[in-house]
Design an enzyme around this catalytic site. Structure first.
Site, PDB file in Angstrom:
ATOM      1  N   SER A  13       0.846  -1.191   0.000  1.00  0.00           N
ATOM      2  CA  SER A  13       0.000   0.000   0.000  1.00  0.00           C
ATOM      3  C   SER A  13       0.879   1.236   0.000  1.00  0.00           C
ATOM      4  O   SER A  13       2.036   1.190   0.393  1.00  0.00           O
ATOM      5  CB  SER A  13      -0.898   0.011   1.241  1.00  0.00           C
ATOM      6  OG  SER A  13      -1.601   1.236   1.338  1.00  0.00           O
ATOM      7  N   HIS A  14       0.302   2.335  -0.407  1.00  0.00           N
ATOM      8  CA  HIS A  14       1.003   3.614  -0.326  1.00  0.00           C
ATOM      9  C   HIS A  14       1.149   4.092   1.113  1.00  0.00           C
ATOM     10  O   HIS A  14       1.901   5.008   1.396  1.00  0.00           O
ATOM     11  CB  HIS A  14       0.265   4.673  -1.142  1.00  0.00           C
ATOM     12  CG  HIS A  14       0.461   4.514  -2.616  1.00  0.00           C
ATOM     13  ND1 HIS A  14      -0.071   3.455  -3.328  1.00  0.00           N
ATOM     14  CD2 HIS A  14       1.144   5.257  -3.496  1.00  0.00           C
ATOM     15  CE1 HIS A  14       0.284   3.574  -4.592  1.00  0.00           C
ATOM     16  NE2 HIS A  14       1.020   4.660  -4.718  1.00  0.00           N
ATOM     17  N   SER A  15       0.419   3.469   2.016  1.00  0.00           N
ATOM     18  CA  SER A  15       0.419   3.852   3.426  1.00  0.00           C
ATOM     19  C   SER A  15       0.840   2.667   4.285  1.00  0.00           C
ATOM     20  O   SER A  15       0.258   1.585   4.192  1.00  0.00           O
ATOM     21  CB  SER A  15      -0.993   4.295   3.830  1.00  0.00           C
ATOM     22  OG  SER A  15      -1.145   4.297   5.224  1.00  0.00           O
ATOM     23  N   GLY A  50       3.757   6.494  -0.270  1.00  0.00           N
ATOM     24  CA  GLY A  50       4.436   6.091  -1.502  1.00  0.00           C
ATOM     25  C   GLY A  50       4.712   4.610  -1.476  1.00  0.00           C
ATOM     26  O   GLY A  50       4.168   3.878  -0.644  1.00  0.00           O
ATOM     27  N   SER A  77       0.917   3.128  -8.706  1.00  0.00           N
ATOM     28  CA  SER A  77       2.380   3.036  -8.650  1.00  0.00           C
ATOM     29  C   SER A  77       2.847   1.844  -7.824  1.00  0.00           C
ATOM     30  O   SER A  77       3.959   1.351  -8.027  1.00  0.00           O
ATOM     31  CB  SER A  77       3.015   4.327  -8.129  1.00  0.00           C
ATOM     32  OG  SER A  77       2.701   4.551  -6.775  1.00  0.00           O
TER      33      SER A  77
END
Length: 136
Positions: A13-15, A50, A77
């Protein structure tokens, strides 16, 4: 089921908090069966939002028990980062597979299925099938 037979799961995950929470939820809903190695790989090394190829590679190595590693991602991404790692060929364990599945429902399905001793193809199929779950 021995450790050598279990599929590992990586949640990208981005988090960091989202990845860790989904991992906790999936493991909790898998019940009291054999423990499936699940590793969150969220955010960046510095704790920001990210994705990090280093965190993903480390998470995959940490859950590899020889039966394959299923990687589920949240957004764009994260998918691109995993695809790049797979293309490099030596950053991820053998038999690592990017699974096209919804992040939360797919993670739960993957962990529950892996806890039965299922192989990588069955874990991937269960996670992918989560796209068909209806809520209304």
């Amino acid at each position: 089921m021995s450790d050598e037979q279990v599929v590992g799961i990586v949640l990208v995950s981005h988090s960091a908090q989202v990845a860790a929470s989904v991992a906790e939820l999936a493991k909790g809903l898998a019940g009291g069966g054999p423990v499936v190695p699940v590793a969150p790989a969220g955010g960046t090394e510095g704790g920001g939002l990210g994705t990090s190829s280093e965190l993903i590679a480390a998470a995959a190595a940490s859950v590899d028990r020889g039966a394959g590693v299923a990687v589920l991602t949240d957004l764009g991404s994260a998918v691109l980062t995993v695809k790049a790692l797979l293309a490099e060929g030596d950053e991820l364990p053998e038999r690592t597979r990017l699974v096209d599945a919804p992040f939360v429902e797919g993670a739960v399905a993957a962990v529950v299925t892996a806890s039965t001793g299922a192989d990588l193809a069955a874990v991937e199929a269960a996670a992918t099938e989560a796209y068909t779950y209806r809520k209304v």
